[in-house]
Design an enzyme around this catalytic site. Structure first.
Site, short mmCIF file in Angstrom:
data_model
loop_
_atom_site.label_atom_id
_atom_site.label_comp_id
_atom_site.label_asym_id
_atom_site.label_seq_id
_atom_site.Cartn_x
_atom_site.Cartn_y
_atom_site.Cartn_z
N GLU A 43 0.85 -1.20 0.00
CA GLU A 43 0.00 0.00 0.00
C GLU A 43 0.89 1.26 0.00
O GLU A 43 1.96 1.27 0.61
CB GLU A 43 -0.83 -0.04 1.30
CG GLU A 43 -1.75 1.12 1.56
CD GLU A 43 -2.47 0.98 2.92
OE1 GLU A 43 -2.08 0.12 3.74
OE2 GLU A 43 -3.43 1.74 3.14
N LYS A 114 -9.46 2.44 -1.88
CA LYS A 114 -9.73 1.82 -0.57
C LYS A 114 -11.06 2.30 -0.01
O LYS A 114 -11.26 3.50 0.21
CB LYS A 114 -8.59 2.17 0.38
CG LYS A 114 -8.62 1.46 1.73
CD LYS A 114 -7.36 1.82 2.53
CE LYS A 114 -7.21 1.02 3.79
NZ LYS A 114 -5.94 1.32 4.49
N CYS A 147 -5.19 -3.15 2.51
CA CYS A 147 -4.94 -3.25 3.95
C CYS A 147 -6.20 -3.45 4.77
O CYS A 147 -6.84 -4.50 4.68
CB CYS A 147 -4.12 -2.05 4.40
SG CYS A 147 -3.18 -2.45 5.91
N VAL A 174 -0.97 -2.82 10.48
CA VAL A 174 -0.60 -2.35 11.81
C VAL A 174 -1.15 -3.32 12.87
O VAL A 174 -0.45 -3.75 13.77
CB VAL A 174 -1.14 -0.93 12.04
CG1 VAL A 174 -0.86 -0.45 13.45
CG2 VAL A 174 -0.53 0.05 11.03
C1 ACM Z 1 -4.03 0.11 7.18
O1 ACM Z 1 -5.16 -0.02 6.69
N1 ACM Z 1 -3.04 0.58 6.46
C2 ACM Z 1 -3.76 -0.27 8.56
#
Ligand code: ACM
Length: 272
Positions: A43, A114, A147, A174
């Site tokens: 990402e 996203k 992510c 994370v």
């Molecule tokens: C994330 O979505 N980069 C933790």
């Protein structure tokens, strides 16, 4: 559809505010992935992740049609005759999106923005507004998540329902759970996933590395170390993603009972 696909991930630690370093690092690592048909980068691979403020996020964003980073990946996709999926900090007009781009040997094939933003991302990015597209390439179907999207079963399900065989998942993870949870999403939807994560620490946020690939039976096929660059490529038997029978009488997708799934369009309100 050819049943076998060489697919893999590139794990590295993009440096916040150093797009040229990140571009060069991507070239170096893509040169080690020339045999892959599909290769996935993390990402926000061009910019880094934990921006100080919106001004920094904006300064590090790139318009996809004018991005030196994307131009480089287009060249690499042509040289290696492969498909590349990468996260990018996308600027569109005055707006920023946390985006994943699919690039083929002939150029850009599509993108995904996203949908589920994480924590401080709300300060920098617009929420994704393109749904969950699935792209057909060489007879197989590829979807993308980014992510934190991983935590929402709906995202996986809708792409499985659209026939996705493989989900490419650029990440800067994370929370500690994705490495456990993504294989389960693969198992219940009978699809493959490639999670290309980053590692390192940026302004006190630490990322978990351990990029991985999962198969339609929920197995982790390979996994990267926690704290260093890595490139891994495997042969995936895509026929496995077309076998949706869990038992001779249970189909992973067609046995759903939407007539019984009330409340799906509501938010819940729990007592504090
Ligand atoms: C994330 O979505 N980069 C933790």
């Amino acid at each position: 559809m050819s049943s076998s696909l060489k697919a893999g991930f590139i794990q590295f630690a993009p440096i916040l505010g150093e797009p040229e370093t990140n571009r060069k690092k991507s070239i170096e690592l893509l040169s080690r992935a020339s045999e892959a048909d599909v290769i996935v980068l993390p990402e926000l691979a061009n910019s880094g992740y934990n921006f100080k403020d919106k001004a920094q996020a904006y300064a590090l964003s790139e318009n996809i049609s004018e991005s030196p980073f994307i131009e480089t990946l287009k060249e690499m996709a042509g040289i290696n005759n492969q498909f590349i999926v990468t996260g990018i900090n996308e600027r569109d007009g005055g707006k920023l999106f946390n985006t994943s781009v699919l690039i083929g040997p002939e150029g850009i094939l599509g993108k995904y923005r996203k949908v589920h933003l994480f924590l401080n991302e709300f300060d920098f990015f617009e929420k994704g507004n393109m749904g969950f597209p699935v792209f057909e390439i060489n007879g197989f179907k590829l979807g993308m998540l980014i992510c934190f999207d991983w935590i929402f079963p709906e995202a996986w399900r809708i792409m499985a329902m659209k026939g996705a065989d493989l989900i490419c998942h650029p990440s800067n993870l994370v929370l500690p759970y994705a490495q456990q949870a993504v294989p389960v999403h693969c198992m219940v939807n009978r699809i493959f996933a490639i999670t290309a994560n980053r590692y390192g620490t940026e302004r006190k946020v630490t990322f978990s590395g351990r990029s991985f690939m999962s198969d339609p039976l929920g197995q982790t096929l390979c996994s990267a170390p926690e704290n260093r660059d890595d490139v891994q490529i495997l042969d995936l038997n895509l026929n496995l993603a077309r076998q949706k029978m869990i038992t001779p009488r249970n189909h992973a997708l067609n046995d759903r009972r939407p007539d019984q799934y009330h409340f799906m369009n509501q938010s819940i309100d729990l007592p504090e």
